[in-house]
Design an enzyme around this catalytic site. Sequence first.
Site, short mmCIF file in Angstrom:
data_model
loop_
_atom_site.label_atom_id
_atom_site.label_comp_id
_atom_site.label_asym_id
_atom_site.label_seq_id
_atom_site.Cartn_x
_atom_site.Cartn_y
_atom_site.Cartn_z
N ASP A 29 0.79 -1.24 0.00
CA ASP A 29 0.00 0.00 0.00
C ASP A 29 0.82 1.29 0.00
O ASP A 29 1.77 1.42 0.78
CB ASP A 29 -0.87 0.08 1.25
CG ASP A 29 -1.79 -1.11 1.44
OD1 ASP A 29 -1.75 -2.03 0.62
OD2 ASP A 29 -2.54 -1.10 2.42
N TRP A 53 5.63 -10.33 2.08
CA TRP A 53 5.01 -9.50 3.11
C TRP A 53 5.54 -9.89 4.48
O TRP A 53 5.72 -11.08 4.79
CB TRP A 53 3.49 -9.70 3.06
CG TRP A 53 2.73 -8.78 3.97
CD1 TRP A 53 2.17 -7.58 3.65
CD2 TRP A 53 2.44 -9.00 5.36
NE1 TRP A 53 1.55 -7.03 4.74
CE2 TRP A 53 1.69 -7.88 5.81
CE3 TRP A 53 2.73 -10.01 6.26
CZ2 TRP A 53 1.23 -7.76 7.12
CZ3 TRP A 53 2.28 -9.89 7.57
CH2 TRP A 53 1.54 -8.78 7.99
N PHE A 85 1.46 -0.42 10.08
CA PHE A 85 0.53 -0.59 8.98
C PHE A 85 0.19 0.76 8.34
O PHE A 85 0.74 1.80 8.70
CB PHE A 85 -0.73 -1.31 9.46
CG PHE A 85 -0.60 -2.82 9.48
CD1 PHE A 85 0.64 -3.45 9.58
CD2 PHE A 85 -1.71 -3.64 9.42
CE1 PHE A 85 0.77 -4.83 9.60
CE2 PHE A 85 -1.61 -5.02 9.44
CZ PHE A 85 -0.38 -5.62 9.54
N SER A 86 -0.75 0.75 7.42
CA SER A 86 -1.02 1.92 6.57
C SER A 86 -1.55 3.11 7.35
O SER A 86 -2.11 2.97 8.44
CB SER A 86 -2.01 1.54 5.48
OG SER A 86 -1.43 0.60 4.60
N ARG A 152 -8.08 -0.02 11.12
CA ARG A 152 -6.82 0.38 10.50
C ARG A 152 -6.98 1.38 9.35
O ARG A 152 -8.05 1.67 8.88
CB ARG A 152 -6.07 -0.85 10.00
CG ARG A 152 -6.79 -1.73 8.98
CD ARG A 152 -5.90 -2.91 8.60
NE ARG A 152 -6.52 -3.85 7.67
CZ ARG A 152 -7.20 -4.93 8.04
NH1 ARG A 152 -7.36 -5.20 9.32
NH2 ARG A 152 -7.71 -5.74 7.13
N GLU A 203 -10.89 -1.64 3.42
CA GLU A 203 -9.59 -1.10 3.83
C GLU A 203 -9.33 0.24 3.16
O GLU A 203 -10.03 0.65 2.24
CB GLU A 203 -8.46 -2.07 3.44
CG GLU A 203 -8.52 -3.44 4.08
CD GLU A 203 -7.32 -4.29 3.70
OE1 GLU A 203 -6.67 -4.80 4.62
OE2 GLU A 203 -7.05 -4.46 2.50
N TRP A 282 -3.80 -9.00 -4.24
CA TRP A 282 -3.47 -9.95 -3.18
C TRP A 282 -3.65 -11.40 -3.62
O TRP A 282 -3.09 -12.31 -3.01
CB TRP A 282 -4.33 -9.67 -1.95
CG TRP A 282 -3.85 -8.53 -1.12
CD1 TRP A 282 -4.50 -7.37 -0.85
CD2 TRP A 282 -2.58 -8.44 -0.43
NE1 TRP A 282 -3.74 -6.55 -0.05
CE2 TRP A 282 -2.55 -7.18 0.22
CE3 TRP A 282 -1.49 -9.28 -0.32
CZ2 TRP A 282 -1.46 -6.77 0.99
CZ3 TRP A 282 -0.39 -8.86 0.44
CH2 TRP A 282 -0.39 -7.63 1.08
#
Length: 432
Positions: A29, A53, A85-86, A152, A203, A282
């Site tokens: 991302d 990842w 994370f993002s 998130r 997301e 993904w």
Amino acid sequence: MITHPSGALGDEKYRPQFHFAPEKNWMNDPNGLIYYKGEYHLFFQHNPTENVWGNMSWGHAVSPDLFSWQELPVAITCTEETGIFSGSTVIDYTNSTGFGSVENPAMVAIYTEHKNDKSKQSQCLAFSLDNGRTFTKYEGNPVLDISSPDFRDPKVQWINDQWLMTIARPDLHQISFFTSHNLKEWKHLSDFGPTAEVGGCWECPDLFQLGDKWVLIVSLNPGGYQVGSGTQYFLGQWNGKEFIADDVKTRWLDYGRDNYAGITFNNAPQDRRIFLGWMSNWEYAHTFPTQPWRGAMTLPRELSLHGDRIIQTPINHPNGFPEVSFTTSDGAIRICENNERYVEIGVRNQKLYVDTSRAWGDLAAPTLQEIAIEKGEIDIRVIVDRGSVEVFAVGGAIVLTNLVFVETALTAVQPLAGANNLKAAGLQTTHA
């Protein structure tokens, strides 16, 4: 030119020439997209040690023009217990956090801290006083914790004299909105969803205004238009407390396979709304056969609105693109490496189609996309890089982004019957 810590752009197989990809190791991302002091900052999900990842940290690159990227050292690093994370970055011009000063405002990153045991995700801050070159994690972290394992991807912006956070509740198919005056203390405002596409977790949301409408982008995995990852968007109004959608119609930002988790830049010049996405999926991201890196970004695209459709217009490359454009109501072209390896793009049976079956490997993925269109001639523009094709049709109202496999590069255009007004730049025109 894209430069990396060890030198200029590499020439590995499938290595893009004008899309950003890291020198080595995994990337997904885009994070913290922001323009500040003449630089576009691209932070990104990054594994600093491996080509898969894991060890999620924030990589970092800067550019004066969105194409001449310079990769910098990792900006925010993971720990043994937590991943980074993002999230997003803002410039705290009023020094609401006290991290900097009005004379030297802090660049503040708002990111998700992910417990590696999957027990919790919470929102944290880190700040920089040297234009993003080094960050210090806030000692009062986390600043927003609802004791959830799925919470998130905060997108934070200064809207209506307050900080507004747009954040995902993935398992609930919801987007939540929070407000703050100092980035440290947050108040819940409202929730949006579930609605439209809910075939996978929600997301990487982004809320912004285009003209007199507000747009809410939500990425979805799985459950995309084709397979695996995809991005939908909603149109409506933001009233200062909640997002009210005009309808719950499904609108896809991209009909291709390979555009996910995209967000827009904060503070872009002239208030332009510039989008960048992760050019992968993904469904097969871990097995895409690139070394020593894995992952690239899409072309940067300026977003606008025409009726109820987002229009995506590629930001111009200073030296132009290898590209081809044509019009058709029932015709096609092939963009070829050779007679056996090519991508076919056109219109048939009143459907726009992109067929990558002759430019794909053995990874399990759909190689044909078809989108119903209105009757009549349409315009089609295709931008070609090593390892990808991006199709912008109907003035940018329909976009398809796809990774491809060819031994060298797609370099020749072969018009088929019905392809009109053909123009090519940086590509050779051939005939069958």
